[in-house]
Enzyme design. Structure first.
Site, PDB file in Angstrom:
ATOM      1  N   GLU A 152      -0.099 -23.480   0.576  1.00  0.00           N
ATOM      2  CA  GLU A 152       1.098 -23.319  -0.263  1.00  0.00           C
ATOM      3  C   GLU A 152       2.330 -23.867   0.444  1.00  0.00           C
ATOM      4  O   GLU A 152       3.178 -24.524  -0.164  1.00  0.00           O
ATOM      5  CB  GLU A 152       1.281 -21.834  -0.618  1.00  0.00           C
ATOM      6  CG  GLU A 152       0.148 -21.345  -1.499  1.00  0.00           C
ATOM      7  CD  GLU A 152       0.335 -19.947  -2.078  1.00  0.00           C
ATOM      8  OE1 GLU A 152      -0.207 -19.688  -3.151  1.00  0.00           O
ATOM      9  OE2 GLU A 152       1.010 -19.121  -1.449  1.00  0.00           O
ATOM     10  N   GLY A 156       0.819  -1.214   0.000  1.00  0.00           N
ATOM     11  CA  GLY A 156       0.000   0.000   0.000  1.00  0.00           C
ATOM     12  C   GLY A 156       0.851   1.262   0.000  1.00  0.00           C
ATOM     13  O   GLY A 156       0.650   2.179  -0.809  1.00  0.00           O
TER      14      GLY A 156
END
Ligand SMILES: Cc1cc2nc3c(=O)[nH]c(=O)nc-3n(C[C@H](O)[C@H](O)[C@H](O)COP(=O)(O)OP(=O)(O)OC[C@H]3O[C@@H](n4cnc5c(N)ncnc54)[C@H](O)[C@@H]3O)c2cc1C
Length: 436
Positions: free
Chosen positions: A176, A16
């Site tokens: 994952e 961000g």
């Protein structure tokens, strides 16, 4: 750049904060970006560092190097510890100074999230989370050391505990990580040990939810679970962990003995809401207005994992795309204000889709109505992840490493690096405590 130009302080050089800084590149402002790390980290590939696929330098870049051509921007290594909204300043601790006041005209808080143990902070000592490069290297050390210790251990009864790996949380990170760990033990390590058989290592993935990858369509969750089981991962759903200690976990009343437990479950936002004394959601994320400013403060914005905003009646997820789009939006909004232009329409997230990789050459992908699992989804996953790495040098290096791994099974970084001399697997408090 004039000293009188408005000063924009950005706290956080993650997805961000970096997007916000870049959006202000050609604006007549002085940008000061503060981060407690000197690097921007590509968190989606952290699990590949933890499982020895990539080295830390392949998924992170110095923030000042990324922004070196952006002459209106100064990068400061320091930790924000508070905000005085009346005096309009952020307090920053650095290596040799505490509470230095940084004045702002505009403030963007993009401080991300950390682990949440859902009220069981005592688990942290035995089950580290995966959030920073230091976490990933520490977990990598621990996994590799477990095999070394098993090889050195004459008593075969101890091999089982040493080679049982438990992952708590079956969201994208847990799935994952479990898939990558399975490939590590079943292919890369399989021929390198004499006293132990790495292919017999036990990998257990636990979640209290009824399915893995709960945010994905049911068909994709089922495909991911099947794939994990084909890789030899034990998937245990429907029960949370009751206890985690030095000997393993207790789940649904059953003890699973293990010397390696990894926390891949919850995240908690940064304390930005406390600094601002602003309204937050139940998780502690700052409730922002549709243009991402803090209520009552048109000069303060919060973006990414530490902001809470609903869209179409549902909260936006804590993912990189949301953070990047929000950062870019706020940068442009500030630019328009400075140029005296009208305010932009409220922020709207454009969802490009969600993906998770499960082992080698297999991923699940959903975007719009499309649901895809298998090799094609993996190719899309690889292309998107390469595209979003911060610098082209990293893209080339990661691409080459992936091709090499795919063809040979050989991993990029299998070094056990002890910063303070060797430590033992059976004392998790020592093993998992690495300097950040
Ligand atoms: C292991 C893992 C895997 C993930 N996989 C995916 C994925 O596959 N796809 C996806 O979309 N998202 C993924 N995410 C989520 C994604 O990384 C986050 O949503 C995203 O990083 C949020 O961006 P942000 O800018 O809010 O925070 P971050 O990117 O976390 O950046 C926050 C920055 O603020 C700095 N900071 C924090 N506090 C302070 C302070 N007090 N002072 C100074 N600096 C501070 C930090 O050092 C950091 O650089 C994953 C996250 C993790 C942990």
């Amino acid at each position: 750049m004039l000293d009188s130009a408005p000063r924009v302080v950005i706290v956080g050089g993650g997805f961000g904060g970096l997007a916000a800084a870049k959006a202000l590149r050609n604006t007549d402002v002085r940008v000061v970006l503060v981060d407690r790390q000197n690097h921007h980290l590509f968190q989606p590939l952290l699990y590949q560092v933890a499982t020895s696929v990539l080295s830390p330098g392949q998924i992170a870049s110095p923030i000042r190097n990324i922004l070196r051509r952006q002459l209106n921007t100064t990068v400061i290594l320091g930790e924000a510890v508070g905000v005085d909204i009346d005096r309009r300043c952020v307090f920053v601790d650095s290596a040799d100074r505490e509470g230095v006041a940084l004045n702002y005209d505009y403030l963007i808080l993009a401080t991300g999230a950390s682990h949440s143990y859902f009220g069981h902070d005592e688990f942290a000592r035995f089950a580290p989370g995966l959030k920073s490069l230091a976490d990933a290297v520490s977990i990598r050390n621990h996994i590799l050391r477990a095999f070394e210790q098993a090889e050195a251990e004459e008593d075969p009864k101890r091999h089982r505990d040493l080679l049982t790996f438990v992952l708590v949380g079956a969201g994208p990170t847990g799935v994952e990580m479990a898939g990558a760990l399975a490939i590590l033990v079943r292919s890369t390590l399989r021929s390198e040990f004499r006293r132990v058989d790495p292919t017999q290592a036990r990998i257990v993935l636990i979640d209290m939810a009824p399915r893995v990858l709960g945010a994905f369509a049911e068909s994709l969750s089922a495909a991911a679970r099947t794939r994990l089981e084909e890789l030899g991962v034990e998937v245990r759903l429907g029960h949370g962990v009751d206890l985690i200690d030095a000997d393993g976990v207790v789940v649904g009343g059953e003890r699973i003995a293990s010397k390696t437990v990894i926390w891949t479950a919850g995240v908690a936002p940064s304390p930005a809401g406390k600094w601002l004394k602003a309204p937050t959601d139940r998780a502690g994320r700052v409730r922002v207005q549709p243009d991402l400013r803090v209520p009552g403060h048109p000069e303060i914005f919060v973006v990414g994992d530490t902001a809470s905003l609903d869209q179409d009646g549902r909260p936006l997820a804590g993912v990189a795309q949301v953070a990047m789009q929000q950062g870019r939006y706020v940068g442009r909004l500030i630019r328009r204000r400075i140029l005296g232009q009208s305010a932009p329409p409220p922020f709207r997230y454009f969802d490009k889709g969600t993906m998770a990789v499960v082992g080698k050459g297999f991923a699940v992908l959903q975007t719009g109505r499309l649901r895809l699992s298998g090799f094609l989804a993996w190719l899309a996953w690889a292309a998107v992840h390469l595209e979003f790495l911060a610098q082209s040098s990293l893209r080339v290096s990661v691409f080459m490493q992936w091709v090499w791994l795919y063809l040979t099974g050989q991993r990029g970084s299998r070094l056990i690096v002890d910063h303070h001399g060797p430590s033992r697997v059976d004392s998790p408090s020592i093993v998992f405590h690495e300097p950040s």
